[in-house]
Design a protein around this motif. Structure first.
Motif, mmCIF file in Angstrom:
data_model
loop_
_atom_site.group_PDB
_atom_site.id
_atom_site.type_symbol
_atom_site.label_atom_id
_atom_site.label_comp_id
_atom_site.label_asym_id
_atom_site.label_seq_id
_atom_site.Cartn_x
_atom_site.Cartn_y
_atom_site.Cartn_z
ATOM 1 N N GLU A 62 0.918 -1.197 -0.044
ATOM 2 C CA GLU A 62 0.044 0.056 0.029
ATOM 3 C C GLU A 62 0.781 1.374 -0.037
ATOM 4 N N VAL A 63 0.047 2.370 -0.167
ATOM 5 C CA VAL A 63 0.836 3.771 -0.126
ATOM 6 C C VAL A 63 0.097 4.452 1.107
ATOM 7 N N LEU A 64 0.794 4.511 2.101
ATOM 8 C CA LEU A 64 0.393 5.286 3.280
ATOM 9 C C LEU A 64 0.850 6.706 3.443
ATOM 10 N N ALA A 65 -0.052 7.549 3.459
ATOM 11 C CA ALA A 65 0.704 9.043 3.259
ATOM 12 C C ALA A 65 0.523 9.346 4.880
ATOM 13 N N ILE A 66 1.596 10.204 5.265
ATOM 14 C CA ILE A 66 1.614 10.825 6.667
ATOM 15 C C ILE A 66 1.570 12.342 6.142
ATOM 16 N N VAL A 67 0.680 12.828 6.480
ATOM 17 C CA VAL A 67 0.329 14.370 6.151
ATOM 18 C C VAL A 67 0.381 15.288 7.436
ATOM 19 N N GLY A 68 0.932 16.513 7.268
ATOM 20 C CA GLY A 68 0.922 17.276 8.454
ATOM 21 C C GLY A 68 1.766 18.579 8.110
ATOM 22 N N GLU A 69 1.676 19.649 8.743
ATOM 23 C CA GLU A 69 2.433 20.777 8.371
ATOM 24 C C GLU A 69 3.834 20.786 9.126
ATOM 25 N N SER A 70 4.620 21.966 9.016
ATOM 26 C CA SER A 70 6.057 21.769 9.188
ATOM 27 C C SER A 70 6.115 21.705 10.775
ATOM 28 N N VAL A 257 -4.369 7.225 4.783
ATOM 29 C CA VAL A 257 -3.782 8.659 5.264
ATOM 30 C C VAL A 257 -3.552 8.521 6.802
ATOM 31 N N VAL A 258 -2.389 9.017 7.234
ATOM 32 C CA VAL A 258 -2.325 9.367 8.650
ATOM 33 C C VAL A 258 -2.149 10.903 8.798
ATOM 34 N N VAL A 259 -3.061 11.655 9.737
ATOM 35 C CA VAL A 259 -2.812 12.989 9.726
ATOM 36 C C VAL A 259 -2.210 13.293 11.168
#
Lengths: 574, 308
Positions: A62-70, A257-259
């Motif tokens: 899978e492609v797991l995205a970890i998103v978040g700001e700096s 997605v992990v936020v």
């Protein structure tokens, strides 16, 4: 290929069983309660916690995205997994690695030599700045070979070479055999990133950690690299952890997605569910802050006037390279900005957009053609007139931390033009400075603070306050929000729009981000390789572009909507 | 690459002409009359003075003397001293001593300086780093003369580890101590330069990539960090070799080594114009050539320079 739709269709009920766990298949990487803190001053000051109790699973393929700001801890988490944080970091928790048929291993607390065996072979990394991530003094071939020599010592020299060529052709680099002899500086940013990806995949790792892999690239190049990553999923079994701040990239590539925010996981969800029904308030804020090209109608502040605030006529700008050959940065561009109007100059790196901005400020050589800035023509009119006109032009640069003097308080920075040009002194100066800070929504009490005490977004607002301090007729804004996080960008753009509306200055807004341009500009001019491709009303250029390049540019920027992104992919393929 | 070498050689000719001209002018400007000095306390007869002046072309304008000298150089003639000896012959006897001394000192600088710098850089902030840093500060603050005399006194005379003076015992015994003395200054600079270079390199993204590739630390440092860090250090080392060849005057004096530095010193004292110019010219050529060599070596190490 795992379709995002099918990932979204899996039952969500099991999702909440354990923190961060995923349904069905056994995970390749199981991260539990990961904590990272940094020792400050060798323990004399309290530790700074960067990551607090982060848990997530990475499933096979899978492609797991970890998103978040700096500052959200997303990059720190990934570096912590491989022990790459240096000696000031204290890492706790657990990270179990073990793909199907692979020996399971606990990464946290693993000794150095064992960790070196895992790095590259079982977990590989791709970093943001591809040109900086390759050693400049060795060839691409050497660096690929080195990886294979380290982890696959059984291969002969010829076998390693064949594998290197195979890897480079896998990432769709043209002439892979010849490229082996290239040095990193002979590759473009996109090509260097493909080499990085090829190198990371050299030993068929179980997990690929990609840390902002396309952030430093132009949109069309980003599109190519994303395409490469996407097609790789069909050919290799490697799971990809995609660390990014770009919701468009997430929508394009991720399955789940992990936020993250401030070192903690806020929400974990399949990609469609995250975009359609975000549960956490922060996710909703984050999604709302992402600018999108919508081209809704908006009144223009432009006034009809005999004299434009800024006019380029057949402008040509040439620089000399080290061998003295002329390099044409701007090639015969005619463009004008009327008083009160925001004209956006759009293009990729090397398109000449910044050179035009520099010309307007008198900082770049005009090879031929003319520039008229607030009624004066630098090079034709007397230097005195030109200098006087300069006080009616404001400028905001991309990196506020670098464009404000670190040894001046922000009050001094904002007051300096008033002192020099308007001759204000004492109480009058203080009053005006406070007013300016308040106009960019900063507390007037902050006048005595120094740049390092402010965040990037706050600093950029200080830059805006300084730029408008003399009530300019023209403002040059060169990528003013590109270095900022999305939510910060949104507030800075709000402030900018507010200030422009109340002061009514003309603005040349230089940007590579079409969505930002769409929110702000009245007219849009598209530059490509120094030439003006297309210029016109914003709704016309962005809504129904006439030129192929504009269309490509619009199509290349991934939209923060998985469904639409999938449709775009489908149409692009047919 | 060939173009690069050609361009550098052209630069070299210009620098050579400029520097030799300046030396000529400076020698001419030295106070005192060398011909008058030849007679010692007794004044020479006017016709003898006139004849000597004519023989050594001292009656001509400086520029003409300079051109005549250049003409001689083209035929391999470095000029003749006022005593009638060939300058080339006098230097030939002394070059081996100076070259041996300078190269020994340079070798010490390269080995120890790079090693100390590497250790300090890899352990930036640790005790060993601070000790090395403090050591380099102390080393650079002692005048060469003081260091030379104390080394001679303690290590030579009192402890008898090394010969006190002269080249009688040959290489390396006779040369080690004077070489170490002149190496100290450059050594400290090399160590510090190398340290900074290593620290900078360790911070780069590509070193992080190498670690993420799973390379052993030995490979990361030995192959990648060393090569990148060596490039700025190399430039310094080249300039320093030139300095060592020309700057051995004091040490050759203290340790009584019959080298070129001593010759130059004696020549300056005796207003020996032809010798001063000859020795300086030879030193300049050596200096320019080592620089050219290092430039080429740097472009071998760094492909970005090569493809410029």
């Amino acid at each position: 290929m795992t379709d995002p739709a099918s990932a979204a269709a899996t039952p969500d009920a099991t999702l909440d069983n354990a923190p961060g766990s995923a349904p069905g298949r056994a995970p390749v990487l199981e991260v539990r309660d990961l904590t990272v803190s940094f020792r400050v001053d060798d323990g004399r000051a309290p530790d700074v916690a960067a990551v607090r109790g982060v848990s997530f699973d990475v499933l096979p393929g899978e492609v797991l995205a970890i998103v978040g700001e700096s500052g959200s801890g997303k990059s720190v988490s990934s570096l912590a997994l491989l022990g790459l944080l240096g000696r000031h970091a204290v890492v706790g928790g657990s990270a179990r690695l073990g793909g199907p048929g692979q020996e399971p291993v606990e990464l946290i607390g693993l000794d150095r030599r064992a960790l070196q065996d895992v790095r590259g072979r079982r977990v590989a990394m791709v970093f943001q700045d591809s040109s900086g991530a390759l050693d400049p003094v060795f060839t691409v071939g050497f660096q690929l070979d080195e990886m294979l020599r380290r982890h696959a010592p059984d291969l002969s020299r010829a076998q390693r070479r064949d594998r290197a060529v195979e890897l480079l052709s896998m990432v769709e680099l043209p002439d892979p055999a010849q490229r082996l002899r290239f040095y990193p500086h002979q590759l473009s940013g996109g090509q260097a990133q493909r080499v990085m990806i090829a190198m990371a995949l050299a030993c068929d790792p179980e997990v690929l950690l990609a840390d902002e892999p396309t952030t430093a690239l132009d949109v069309t190049v980003q599109r190519e690299v994303l395409d490469v990553l996407r097609r790789l999923r069909e050919r290799v079994s490697t799971s990809i952890v995609l660390i990014t701040h770009d919701m468009g990239v997430v929508a394009d590539l991720a399955d789940r997605v992990v936020v993250m925010r401030a070192g903690e996981v806020v929400e974990t969800a399949p990609v469609r569910q995250l975009f359609d029904a975000p549960r956490a308030a922060y996710t909703r804020e984050l999604l709302a802050a992402v600018p999108r090209v919508g081209t809704h109608e908006r009144p223009s502040g432009a006034t009809e006037s005999a004299r434009p605030a800024l006019a380029f006529d057949e402008l040509v700008v040439e620089y000399r390279d080290r061998r003295g050959r002329a390099v044409r940065a701007v090639d015969g561009v005619t463009l004008s900005v009327r008083p009160g109007e925001i004209v956006a100059l759009v293009g990729e790196s090397g398109s000449g957009k910044s050179s035009m901005g520099r010309c307007a400020l008198g900082l770049a050589p005009v090879t031929s053609g003319t520039v008229e800035v607030v009624g004066t023509r630098p090079g034709h009119d007397s230097p005195r007139t030109v200098r006087a006109a300069r006080s009616r032009v404001g400028v905001v640069f991309q990196n506020p931390a670098a464009s404000l003097n670190p040894r001046y308080s922000i009050g001094e920075s904002v007051a300096e033009p008033l002192l020099v040009h308007a001759g204000l002194r004492g109480a009058e100066l203080e009053r005006r400075t406070a007013e300016l800070l308040e106009s960019v929504e900063l507390p007037a009490a902050w006048v005595s603070r120094y740049p390092h005490e402010l965040s990037g977004g706050q600093l950029q607002r200080v830059s805006i306050a300084r730029a408008i301090s003399l009530g300019p007729d023209l403002l040059i804004a060169d990528e003013p929000t590109s270095a900022l996080d999305v939510s910060v960008q949104a507030t800075v753009l709000d402030v900018f729009r507010e200030v422009q509306r109340s002061l009514g200055f003309a603005c040349l807004f230089i940007s590579h981000d079409l969505a930002v341009v769409d929110e702000l500009a009245d007219r849009v001019a598209v530059l490509h390789q120094g030439r003006l491709v297309e210029a016109g009303e914003r709704t016309r250029v962005l809504g129904s572009p006439e030129q192929d390049y504009t269309r490509r540019l619009l199509a290349a920027a991934p939209v923060p909507d998985p469904a639409e992104q999938a449709t775009r992919r489908a149409t692009a393929r047919s | 690459m060939t173009r690069r070498v050609a361009r550098r050689l052209a630069d070299l000719v210009v620098v050579f002409l400029g520097v030799t001209l300046i030396i000529h002018l400076m020698v001419f400007a030295l106070p005192g009359d060398p011909i008058a000095a030849l007679g010692g306390d007794r004044p020479l007869a006017p016709n003898v003075v006139a004849e000597l002046r004519e023989r050594y072309h001292l009656d001509e304008p400086v520029l003409q003397q300079y051109l005549r000298y250049l003409g001689g150089l083209l035929q391999g003639d470095l000029g003749t001293t006022f005593q009638g000896q060939s300058v080339a012959d006098r230097m030939a006897l002394r070059w081996p001593v100076t070259i041996t001394l300078a190269l020994t000192a340079w070798g010490i600088e390269v080995l120890l300086g790079v090693l100390l710098g590497l250790v300090a850089g890899l352990r930036a902030g640790a005790v060993s780093d601070r000790l090395i840093l403090a050591g380099t500060v102390v080393a650079t603050s002692i005048p060469v003369f003081v260091l030379a005399v104390s080394a001679q006194l303690w290590l030579g005379a009192r402890l008898s580890w090394f010969p006190v003076a002269g080249t009688g015992e040959g290489w390396p015994t006779a040369y080690l101590l004077p070489a170490a003395v002149i190496a100290v200054f450059g050594l400290a600079s090399v160590a510090r330069l190398m340290r900074g270079s290593v620290v900078d390199t360790l911070r780069t993204d590509y070193v992080r990539t190498l670690r993420a590739k799973g390379l052993r630390e030995r490979q990361v440092v030995g192959v990648h960090v060393m090569r990148s860090s060596a490039i700025p250090v190399l430039t310094f080392l080249a300039i320093d070799l030139g300095y060592l060849l020309g700057g051995t005057v004091v040490v050759e004096g203290v340790f009584n080594l019959p080298g070129v530095g001593q010759l130059l010193f004696q020549a300056i004292r005796a207003h020996e114009g032809p010798t001063i110019v000859g020795v300086s010219t030879a030193l300049i050529v050596v200096f320019l050539l080592t620089n050219l060599l290092v430039d080429l070596l740097a472009s071998v190490l760094d492909p970005r320079i090569r493809h410029e």
